[in-house]
Write a protein that holds these residues in place. Structure first.
Motif, PDB file in Angstrom:
ATOM      1  N   GLN A 112       0.828  -1.206   0.000  1.00  0.00           N
ATOM      2  CA  GLN A 112       0.000   0.000   0.000  1.00  0.00           C
ATOM      3  C   GLN A 112       0.862   1.256   0.000  1.00  0.00           C
ATOM      4  O   GLN A 112       0.589   2.212  -0.723  1.00  0.00           O
ATOM      5  CB  GLN A 112      -0.938  -0.008   1.211  1.00  0.00           C
ATOM      6  N   ARG A 137       2.423   1.617  -3.446  1.00  0.00           N
ATOM      7  CA  ARG A 137       1.414   2.042  -4.412  1.00  0.00           C
ATOM      8  C   ARG A 137       1.125   3.532  -4.296  1.00  0.00           C
ATOM      9  O   ARG A 137       1.019   4.237  -5.305  1.00  0.00           O
ATOM     10  CB  ARG A 137       0.121   1.249  -4.201  1.00  0.00           C
ATOM     11  N   SER A 138       1.005   4.036  -3.066  1.00  0.00           N
ATOM     12  CA  SER A 138       0.715   5.460  -2.898  1.00  0.00           C
ATOM     13  C   SER A 138       1.894   6.313  -3.363  1.00  0.00           C
ATOM     14  O   SER A 138       1.698   7.366  -3.980  1.00  0.00           O
ATOM     15  CB  SER A 138       0.370   5.771  -1.439  1.00  0.00           C
ATOM     16  N   ARG A 139       3.115   5.869  -3.117  1.00  0.00           N
ATOM     17  CA  ARG A 139       4.280   6.612  -3.621  1.00  0.00           C
ATOM     18  C   ARG A 139       4.318   6.607  -5.141  1.00  0.00           C
ATOM     19  O   ARG A 139       4.652   7.620  -5.768  1.00  0.00           O
ATOM     20  CB  ARG A 139       5.576   6.005  -3.077  1.00  0.00           C
ATOM     21  N   ASN A 140       3.967   5.475  -5.739  1.00  0.00           N
ATOM     22  CA  ASN A 140       3.942   5.401  -7.198  1.00  0.00           C
ATOM     23  C   ASN A 140       2.888   6.340  -7.772  1.00  0.00           C
ATOM     24  O   ASN A 140       3.108   6.971  -8.808  1.00  0.00           O
ATOM     25  CB  ASN A 140       3.681   3.966  -7.658  1.00  0.00           C
ATOM     26  N   ARG A 141       1.739   6.420  -7.118  1.00  0.00           N
ATOM     27  CA  ARG A 141       0.684   7.338  -7.591  1.00  0.00           C
ATOM     28  C   ARG A 141       1.145   8.782  -7.513  1.00  0.00           C
ATOM     29  O   ARG A 141       0.924   9.567  -8.443  1.00  0.00           O
ATOM     30  CB  ARG A 141      -0.586   7.141  -6.769  1.00  0.00           C
ATOM     31  N   ILE A 142       1.768   9.149  -6.398  1.00  0.00           N
ATOM     32  CA  ILE A 142       2.256  10.521  -6.241  1.00  0.00           C
ATOM     33  C   ILE A 142       3.300  10.833  -7.310  1.00  0.00           C
ATOM     34  O   ILE A 142       3.274  11.901  -7.935  1.00  0.00           O
ATOM     35  CB  ILE A 142       2.824  10.732  -4.826  1.00  0.00           C
ATOM     36  N   THR A 143       4.203   9.904  -7.550  1.00  0.00           N
ATOM     37  CA  THR A 143       5.229  10.098  -8.583  1.00  0.00           C
ATOM     38  C   THR A 143       4.585  10.236  -9.960  1.00  0.00           C
ATOM     39  O   THR A 143       4.961  11.111 -10.748  1.00  0.00           O
ATOM     40  CB  THR A 143       6.219   8.924  -8.577  1.00  0.00           C
ATOM     41  N   GLY A 144       3.598   9.395 -10.252  1.00  0.00           N
ATOM     42  CA  GLY A 144       2.907   9.466 -11.535  1.00  0.00           C
ATOM     43  C   GLY A 144       2.190  10.785 -11.725  1.00  0.00           C
ATOM     44  O   GLY A 144       2.221  11.383 -12.811  1.00  0.00           O
ATOM     45  N   LEU A 145       1.531  11.259 -10.674  1.00  0.00           N
ATOM     46  CA  LEU A 145       0.842  12.547 -10.766  1.00  0.00           C
ATOM     47  C   LEU A 145       1.834  13.689 -10.966  1.00  0.00           C
ATOM     48  O   LEU A 145       1.565  14.620 -11.746  1.00  0.00           O
ATOM     49  CB  LEU A 145      -0.004  12.789  -9.515  1.00  0.00           C
TER      50      LEU A 145
END
Length: 92
Positions: free
Chosen positions: A37, A40-48
């Protein structure tokens, strides 16, 4: 408890290479399950962040191209006025 730790270390020394590799893979799998989890949240922040950067660069590029067209129009008007020559009393 201490005896179990000693037995575990002694048993690890007796493991074959394949068993050590399997143990390492098991530990990696446990790590990924435990921290999925957060990752995943770090990946989302990086993607954004990357997406925002791309959209910003695209917008800046479009804005620059529009300004470039305006500058081309001004340059064309300046060329026309230069070709016509200066307005004096004799040629107006």
């Amino acid at each position: 408890m201490a005896a179990e730790g000693v037995e575990e270390v002694a048993s690890k020394e007796q493991l074959t290479a394949a068993q050590k590799q399997l143990l390492r893979k098991r530990q990696d799998l446990d790590y990924w399950k435990k921290n999925a989890q957060k990752i995943r949240s770090r990946n989302r922040i990086t993607g954004l962040a990357i997406g925002a950067f791309v959209i910003g660069m695209f917008s800046y590029t479009i804005l620059s191209v529009k300004q470039e067209r305006i500058m081309e129009d001004i340059d064309n008007e300046a060329k026309i006025n230069y070709i016509r020559g200066p307005r004096t009393g004799t040629n107006s």
